[in-house]
Design a protein around this motif. Structure first.
Motif, PDB file in Angstrom:
ATOM      1  N   THR A 280       1.003  -0.901  -0.762  1.00  0.00           N
ATOM      2  CA  THR A 280       0.223  -0.125   0.063  1.00  0.00           C
ATOM      3  C   THR A 280       0.975   1.126  -0.165  1.00  0.00           C
TER       4      THR A 280
ATOM      5  N   LEU B 284      -5.175   5.613   1.604  1.00  0.00           N
ATOM      6  CA  LEU B 284      -4.021   4.454   1.620  1.00  0.00           C
ATOM      7  C   LEU B 284      -4.194   3.708   0.105  1.00  0.00           C
ATOM      8  N   GLU B 285      -3.339   3.445  -1.148  1.00  0.00           N
ATOM      9  CA  GLU B 285      -3.612   3.009  -1.900  1.00  0.00           C
ATOM     10  C   GLU B 285      -2.697   1.678  -2.568  1.00  0.00           C
ATOM     11  N   THR B 286      -3.448   0.503  -2.988  1.00  0.00           N
ATOM     12  CA  THR B 286      -2.391   0.279  -3.433  1.00  0.00           C
ATOM     13  C   THR B 286      -1.936  -0.241  -5.035  1.00  0.00           C
TER      14      THR B 286
END
Length: 141
Positions: free
Chosen positions: A34, A46-48
């Motif tokens: 993440t 949060l980003e994946t």
């Protein structure tokens, strides 16, 4: 925040170890990395998907294993990590994560943290998957 550790290189350290961890036959599962956007006003999401984060200031990964064993690592570009673990009913807490000066040093710490938390479940050949040798003093745990 000053950049001490290149987070893209640190993510590559995680990716290089993922196959070994998952193939170790110890039941380890490695979550997706993440990313946290450093330029966004709080609270930080949060980003994946790395392409959605223009200025990452942290990356994280969660590993889980048998008997609810967990290792959560959040690396900040400033050169430290928040490392929490649960390895048993009487074995949980935080591990030292200060003084990480490079992605390679982060990789060495990952090896040490994984061995500390999942060591009883790992075959000896899977305990250290570092792609290059690192001096023992570089990875205190």
């Amino acid at each position: 925040m000053e950049t001490v550790v290149d987070l893209d290189e640190a993510a590559a350290e995680v990716a290089a170890r993922r196959p070994g961890w998952e193939a170790a036959g110890a039941g380890l599962a490695v979550g997706r990395v993440t990313w946290r956007e450093g330029a966004a006003p709080g609270p930080h999401g949060l980003e994946t998907d790395r392409s959605r984060v223009a200025d990452p200031d942290a990356l994280g990964v969660l590993l889980s294993g048998p008997a609810d064993t967990l290792l959560s690592v959040v690396l900040f570009r400033g050169g430290w990590a928040d490392v929490d673990y649960a390895a048993g009913p009487d074995d949980a807490g935080v591990l030292p994560g200060a003084g990480i000066g490079s992605a390679a040093a982060f990789g060495a710490r990952l090896d040490a943290w994984v061995t500390r938390v999942f060591g009883a479940h790992l075959p000896s050949t899977a305990r250290s998957r570092s792609p290059r040798p690192v001096a023992a003093e570089a990875c205190p745990v």
